[in-house]
Design a protein around this motif. Structure first.
Motif, mmCIF file in Angstrom:
data_model
loop_
_atom_site.group_PDB
_atom_site.id
_atom_site.type_symbol
_atom_site.label_atom_id
_atom_site.label_comp_id
_atom_site.label_asym_id
_atom_site.label_seq_id
_atom_site.Cartn_x
_atom_site.Cartn_y
_atom_site.Cartn_z
ATOM 1 N N ASN A 198 3.626 51.057 -38.523
ATOM 2 C CA ASN A 198 3.597 52.434 -38.019
ATOM 3 C C ASN A 198 4.555 52.651 -36.846
ATOM 4 O O ASN A 198 4.523 53.702 -36.201
ATOM 5 N N ALA A 199 5.392 51.666 -36.570
ATOM 6 C CA ALA A 199 6.340 51.789 -35.456
ATOM 7 C C ALA A 199 7.341 52.898 -35.735
ATOM 8 O O ALA A 199 7.629 53.225 -36.899
ATOM 9 N N GLN A 200 7.877 53.478 -34.679
ATOM 10 C CA GLN A 200 8.801 54.600 -34.802
ATOM 11 C C GLN A 200 10.160 54.262 -34.197
ATOM 12 O O GLN A 200 10.272 53.381 -33.339
ATOM 13 N N THR A 201 11.173 54.962 -34.644
ATOM 14 C CA THR A 201 12.493 54.812 -34.050
ATOM 15 C C THR A 201 12.575 55.660 -32.779
ATOM 16 O O THR A 201 11.766 56.563 -32.556
ATOM 17 N N LEU A 202 13.577 55.374 -31.962
ATOM 18 C CA LEU A 202 13.812 56.097 -30.713
ATOM 19 C C LEU A 202 15.281 56.476 -30.625
ATOM 20 O O LEU A 202 16.143 55.795 -31.200
ATOM 21 N N PRO A 203 15.601 57.542 -29.884
ATOM 22 C CA PRO A 203 17.012 57.887 -29.684
ATOM 23 C C PRO A 203 17.727 56.781 -28.899
ATOM 24 O O PRO A 203 17.135 56.143 -28.020
ATOM 25 N N TYR A 204 19.003 56.575 -29.231
ATOM 26 C CA TYR A 204 19.805 55.606 -28.484
ATOM 27 C C TYR A 204 20.353 56.257 -27.218
ATOM 28 O O TYR A 204 20.768 57.412 -27.263
ATOM 29 N N PRO A 205 20.376 55.572 -26.081
ATOM 30 C CA PRO A 205 19.893 54.212 -25.837
ATOM 31 C C PRO A 205 18.381 54.194 -25.611
ATOM 32 O O PRO A 205 17.871 54.874 -24.713
ATOM 33 N N ALA A 206 17.678 53.434 -26.411
ATOM 34 C CA ALA A 206 16.215 53.383 -26.306
ATOM 35 C C ALA A 206 15.781 52.738 -25.001
ATOM 36 O O ALA A 206 16.410 51.806 -24.514
ATOM 37 N N PRO A 231 19.591 34.163 -31.068
ATOM 38 C CA PRO A 231 18.275 34.694 -31.442
ATOM 39 C C PRO A 231 18.225 35.075 -32.917
ATOM 40 O O PRO A 231 19.239 35.448 -33.519
ATOM 41 N N GLY A 232 17.028 34.980 -33.471
ATOM 42 C CA GLY A 232 16.742 35.640 -34.737
ATOM 43 C C GLY A 232 16.294 37.058 -34.428
ATOM 44 O O GLY A 232 16.653 37.629 -33.386
ATOM 45 N N PRO A 233 15.485 37.670 -35.289
ATOM 46 C CA PRO A 233 14.978 39.012 -34.995
ATOM 47 C C PRO A 233 14.034 38.983 -33.790
ATOM 48 O O PRO A 233 13.036 38.268 -33.797
ATOM 49 N N VAL A 234 14.377 39.718 -32.753
ATOM 50 C CA VAL A 234 13.598 39.770 -31.512
ATOM 51 C C VAL A 234 13.309 41.236 -31.200
ATOM 52 O O VAL A 234 14.199 42.087 -31.300
ATOM 53 N N TRP A 235 12.079 41.513 -30.800
ATOM 54 C CA TRP A 235 11.633 42.888 -30.558
ATOM 55 C C TRP A 235 12.129 43.366 -29.195
ATOM 56 O O TRP A 235 11.562 43.051 -28.157
ATOM 57 N N THR A 236 13.201 44.123 -29.218
ATOM 58 C CA THR A 236 13.810 44.683 -28.017
ATOM 59 C C THR A 236 14.091 46.166 -28.255
ATOM 60 O O THR A 236 14.012 46.651 -29.388
ATOM 61 N N PRO A 237 14.469 46.923 -27.209
ATOM 62 C CA PRO A 237 14.772 48.342 -27.404
ATOM 63 C C PRO A 237 15.883 48.609 -28.420
ATOM 64 O O PRO A 237 15.936 49.690 -29.006
ATOM 65 N N ASN A 238 16.772 47.640 -28.620
ATOM 66 C CA ASN A 238 17.840 47.829 -29.600
ATOM 67 C C ASN A 238 17.298 48.060 -31.009
ATOM 68 O O ASN A 238 17.973 48.696 -31.830
ATOM 69 N N ILE A 239 16.118 47.542 -31.304
ATOM 70 C CA ILE A 239 15.608 47.645 -32.681
ATOM 71 C C ILE A 239 15.181 49.080 -33.009
ATOM 72 O O ILE A 239 15.751 49.704 -33.911
ATOM 73 N N PRO A 240 14.211 49.665 -32.313
ATOM 74 C CA PRO A 240 13.881 51.069 -32.625
ATOM 75 C C PRO A 240 15.003 52.037 -32.275
ATOM 76 O O PRO A 240 15.053 53.152 -32.796
ATOM 77 N N GLY A 241 15.907 51.606 -31.396
ATOM 78 C CA GLY A 241 16.991 52.482 -30.965
ATOM 79 C C GLY A 241 18.187 52.512 -31.892
ATOM 80 O O GLY A 241 19.017 53.427 -31.793
ATOM 81 N N THR A 242 18.300 51.526 -32.812
ATOM 82 C CA THR A 242 19.502 51.467 -33.648
ATOM 83 C C THR A 242 19.225 51.186 -35.126
ATOM 84 O O THR A 242 20.081 51.464 -35.965
ATOM 85 N N MET A 243 18.069 50.638 -35.466
ATOM 86 C CA MET A 243 17.821 50.223 -36.846
ATOM 87 C C MET A 243 17.153 51.332 -37.656
ATOM 88 O O MET A 243 16.422 52.163 -37.110
ATOM 89 N N PRO A 244 17.362 51.364 -38.969
ATOM 90 C CA PRO A 244 16.681 52.345 -39.816
ATOM 91 C C PRO A 244 15.168 52.163 -39.770
ATOM 92 O O PRO A 244 14.671 51.045 -39.571
ATOM 93 N N LEU A 245 14.446 53.254 -39.974
ATOM 94 C CA LEU A 245 12.990 53.221 -39.880
ATOM 95 C C LEU A 245 12.382 52.174 -40.800
ATOM 96 O O LEU A 245 11.446 51.462 -40.404
#
Length: 289
Positions: free
Chosen positions: A12-20, A225-239
């Protein structure tokens, strides 16, 4: 063991506008190092960490401070997140100099190093961590502006920071670059980003050889790193990617920034005195082959 969100928890996570902003993420990255056991591995050292307003950079700055280093953090846009990092360092008894700068500008990198040296009297560890990414389904959709921003942030910025820092580094000091497992595996929607990360890996190895031949005693390594939960993920990746984040790794979850920080400590301190030109994988089992 801290409770780590699995890929299922992101449905249920959501995307955010860049820069998140980390402060606005609905699932907060774990960056506070509550269970970290310090051992004065960087006591008396001075470290400069780029991209340290949030995510991996924040966790690294905190770990370095806990290990006794005086820390300068460089960031580009999110003032609130940067101040939060400073507060977290100081709450743990550390010192933190905050520098707002764009690593794409050589003069800004030179000035950031100068501010750090002027404040603390020297520099022992440089962590190149600032990064930019944007997704596109086809290489035909990558604009010149995006390509330049990606390469100038992720490669030019690393070179500029190293050029500024190197005159201040001495035998036993260290440079730690942030690469990525996708620099080895590739990623179809991050073509320019993966190319820049592969370049960082090659830069790391080449500088280790160059500095070894020079005999200056400065070690250069990279954390991948492998996949790491940072602001770059919701800020740049597709939903659809955000909502299954970390599903492809052996551990079935993304990493948390605080899980990366000990790798940076290891490569920055004398525990790794015989390690240079290394690409240290911290991926949760996302393998390169």
């Amino acid at each position: 063991m801290p409770d780590r969100p699995t890929s299922e928890d992101f449905k249920n996570a959501q995307t955010l506008p860049y820069p998140a902003k980390q402060s606005e993420m609905d699932i907060q990255p774990q960056t506070d190092l509550k269970g970290y056991r310090a051992a004065d591995k960087l006591k008396g050292k001075v470290a400069l960490v780029t991209g340290a307003d949030s995510g991996i950079g924040r966790a690294v700055a905190l770990a370095f401070a806990l290990e006794g280093a005086r820390v300068a953090i460089l960031y580009n846009e999110n003032d609130g997140d940067a101040q939060k990092t400073k507060e977290m360092v100081e709450e743990r008894g550390g010192e933190c100099l905050v520098i707002k700068a764009d690593v794409r500008q050589k003069a800004a990198c030179t000035d950031a190093v100068k501010q750090t040296v002027d404040r603390y009297g020297g520099l022992n560890v440089l962590v190149n961590n600032a990064a930019f990414q944007a997704t596109q389904d086809s290489i035909l959709e990558i604009s010149e502006e995006q390509l330049r921003r990606t390469l100038e942030t992720n490669l030019f910025g690393y070179v500029f920071m190293i050029q500024a820092a190197l005159p201040h580094l001495k035998d036993g000091d260290a440079i730690v670059n942030t690469g990525s497992i996708v620099g080895e595996t590739g990623n179809p929607i991050l073509v320019d980003y993966t190319a820049s990360k592969g370049g960082i890996h090659a830069l790391t190895k080449s500088l280790a050889l160059q500095f070894g031949q020079m005999g200056n005693g400065v070690r250069v390594n990279a954390v991948l790193p492998g996949p790491v939960w940072t602001p770059n993920i919701p800020g740049t990746m597709p939903l659809e990617e955000v909502q299954k984040f970390g599903h492809e790794v052996a551990l079935g979850r993304p990493g948390q920034p605080e899980e990366l920080a000990p790798a940076y400590v290891y490569l920055a301190c004398q525990d790794s005195s015989f390690v240079t030109g290394s690409l240290l994988h911290v991926t949760g089992g996302k393998l390169s082959s």
